[in-house]
Design a protein around this motif. Sequence first.
Motif, PDB file in Angstrom:
ATOM      1  N   ASP A  33      29.389  -3.089  34.111  1.00  0.00           N
ATOM      2  CA  ASP A  33      30.063  -2.154  33.204  1.00  0.00           C
ATOM      3  C   ASP A  33      30.959  -2.969  32.287  1.00  0.00           C
ATOM      4  OD1 ASP A  33      31.172   0.033  31.937  1.00  0.00           O
ATOM      5  OD2 ASP A  33      31.158   1.212  33.784  1.00  0.00           O
ATOM      6  N   LEU A  42      32.515  -2.191  29.546  1.00  0.00           N
ATOM      7  CA  LEU A  42      33.705  -1.548  28.987  1.00  0.00           C
ATOM      8  C   LEU A  42      34.833  -1.603  30.007  1.00  0.00           C
ATOM      9  CD1 LEU A  42      32.742   1.754  27.123  1.00  0.00           C
ATOM     10  CD2 LEU A  42      33.748  -0.314  26.175  1.00  0.00           C
ATOM     11  N   ARG A  61      37.558   3.027  29.031  1.00  0.00           N
ATOM     12  CA  ARG A  61      36.727   4.164  29.438  1.00  0.00           C
ATOM     13  C   ARG A  61      37.589   5.402  29.670  1.00  0.00           C
ATOM     14  NH1 ARG A  61      34.322   1.005  33.495  1.00  0.00           N
ATOM     15  NH2 ARG A  61      35.055   2.530  35.031  1.00  0.00           N
ATOM     16  N   LEU A  67      35.104   8.312  28.721  1.00  0.00           N
ATOM     17  CA  LEU A  67      33.707   7.893  28.843  1.00  0.00           C
ATOM     18  C   LEU A  67      33.334   7.696  30.305  1.00  0.00           C
ATOM     19  CD1 LEU A  67      33.778   5.255  25.969  1.00  0.00           C
ATOM     20  CD2 LEU A  67      32.766   7.542  25.855  1.00  0.00           C
ATOM     21  N   ARG A 116      28.274   7.224  25.510  1.00  0.00           N
ATOM     22  CA  ARG A 116      28.864   6.152  26.319  1.00  0.00           C
ATOM     23  C   ARG A 116      28.168   4.820  26.051  1.00  0.00           C
ATOM     24  NH1 ARG A 116      29.483   2.050  28.384  1.00  0.00           N
ATOM     25  NH2 ARG A 116      30.318   1.500  30.435  1.00  0.00           N
ATOM     26  N   GLU A 161      29.734   1.432  23.892  1.00  0.00           N
ATOM     27  CA  GLU A 161      29.762   0.057  24.398  1.00  0.00           C
ATOM     28  C   GLU A 161      29.117  -0.906  23.415  1.00  0.00           C
ATOM     29  OE1 GLU A 161      27.234  -2.159  27.703  1.00  0.00           O
ATOM     30  OE2 GLU A 161      28.762  -0.881  28.609  1.00  0.00           O
TER      31      GLU A 161
END
Length: 694
Positions: A190, A192, A197, A202, A227, A231
């Motif tokens: 992930d 982000l 987030r 998100l 989402r 990113e």
Amino acid sequence: MSSQLVSLVTPAHVPLDLDLPLQRITGIGPRQAQKLEKLGLSTVRDLLFHLPRRYEDTRETVPLRALQPGIVQTAHVRVRNVSSRRSPYKKMVLVEATLEDDGAVATAVWFNQPFLARQLQPGTELMISGKVEMSRTGMTFRSPVFERTGRDQHHVGTLAPIYPETQGITSRFLRTRIEPLLGLATQVPDRLPPSIREAEGLMPIAEALYQVHVPDDLARAARARERIAFEELFLLQVAAERARRRRMSGPGVIVGYDIELARRFVATLPFKLTDGQRVAGHEILTDLAAPGPMNRLLQGDVGSGKTVVAALAALMTHHAGFQTAVMAPTEILARQHHATLDKLLTQHGLPPRLLVGSTSAAARREILAGLAGGHDSLIVGTHALIEDGVVMINLGLVVVDEQHRFGVAQRRRLRQTSGAMPNYLAMTATPIPRSLSNTLYGDVDLSELREMPPGRHPVETRVIPPEARDSAYEFVRAEVRKGRQAFVICPRIEESDKLGARSATAEFERLSTTVFRDLRVELLHGRMPAREKTERMERFVRGDADVLVATSVVEVGVDVPNATIMLIEGAERFGLAQLHQFRGRVGRDQHQSYCLLFEGGIDEEGSQRLAAVAATDSGFELAERDLQLRGPGQLVGLRQHGLPEMLAADLLDVALGRRTKQAALAWLDSDPDLSAWKPLSDAMNAYRAVFDID
């Protein structure tokens, strides 16, 4: 991941990970893997990020007694009986099924699918969906899709994703291969940071991947796509801003802005500068005088006078005691720039040197010595400028023309031929629409030349259908009789039965021996040795040939003022930008010029492109039109920029672009070296070469 899911995906002895080749997955053989490659899919990770284009919602069912003709409907039915017969007219096999629910009856019919008679057994419960028509037997589903009812429904009676497909790879196939792999989404880093987030509302990437492929509803699917798009744009903005901050903080080559020198240069020009040239020149000279290295893109329509602006920057750099390197993608264009700069700058004590692939060994040694010793202040060349042994002792300015034609590594190497970080000016006659500029060039300052120099006549552009070919040839002959010359551009060098495109070699033979046997016809293409290409081009420039048959080797840079005809064979095979580039090779003198777009095998999209070129002579307008026709991904050629492909992000989404930029700036303010979130730092590897960042 459960053992049951593992068994669905791959043999138990094969470890599952994101980089597993797809042909190791159960149900994907070598032939299917090869077809998936056409979609750019080779690993499990690729398949997880193969995002749907849209969704087919067949969740709402209608009882058979309530069916309405003329619309697509879905019903939960039981098969009463199935039969097949051959149509007496077209000899097609018709499979018919009688369907029932709650005492109501309807039929379904399929054409040329005889295997369905074995698949559809009486008593089977189905979800069926398709267009319903009224027939002599009552309500009938024509060629509907169907699926057995049960817990594992993927295709009918669901919110089914529709994916980009290729021959032999359908959305139905992709659904059955992607869904069992969604447990691996937890392995996707992930990138982000959690705080971003949360601030942006998100979902985590694993949840986004699940919801984009198997959404609870359309709203969740939209949030999942947002989402992923956030990113992508966030990473792009972080990389661009890091590059900008790094550039501005590092030592650059400062070139003082001498206004009197600029005025003397302008006074010697045989023409008056346009307002756009004056503004662009001021922007560039201001950048050169600033502490951080310049990084500017000069966008100008074909023939708008970009080289004059670059010449002023080179003169200012020389006056400050530094060298300038000008790199072009082809030898023809390099020689053209050398000739233009020679006319503009030699009188100011700045004669340009030329270094190309065909430069003799003796001349090359002399030039390299002059550059290394600082005696030569202006060098023009091709890739030869980045070969081993080329050293510039005090390089202050790098000018790269048609930047998209060079690889990222080539551009970086040219900037690093000297110890200091030189100023950088990229030039292009292929404009990027303003709506894309901030996203694609977040680390670059932009200048635009939208006006044409005085005296340039718009090129009259005509689309020539096959039946008008002969009259177009007569028009060319009439122009040649007036003393003018003509280009004939072909899509290929040699014949290709597969593509059916006219080739330059065959067209040269045909034109020189039949159509224009009374004219002097010359041939030019990219496979010729550099010296031969130069000689043939020079013969055309001197007027020793009337017609030049060529490939796209003349797309940029060729300047033959006496040429007034640009004839393009198979014009629909070229993109809008390329057609506009070809057109820019004529209309460079006081004579009225013409661009003749010969249609080959035309299609609707090709017809729209040719009509767009004929309707406007503005490269900026054509760039916007190309954006409408092809979308941002194809238009800008992300791979040419070295950027990762955008899977979900819409580069035209201004609101999302603004959000991601604000988030990127805030994150870099708090974590400039990206040490606080490792997945984000790791993601920057994909952008290092593009933005020249550490």
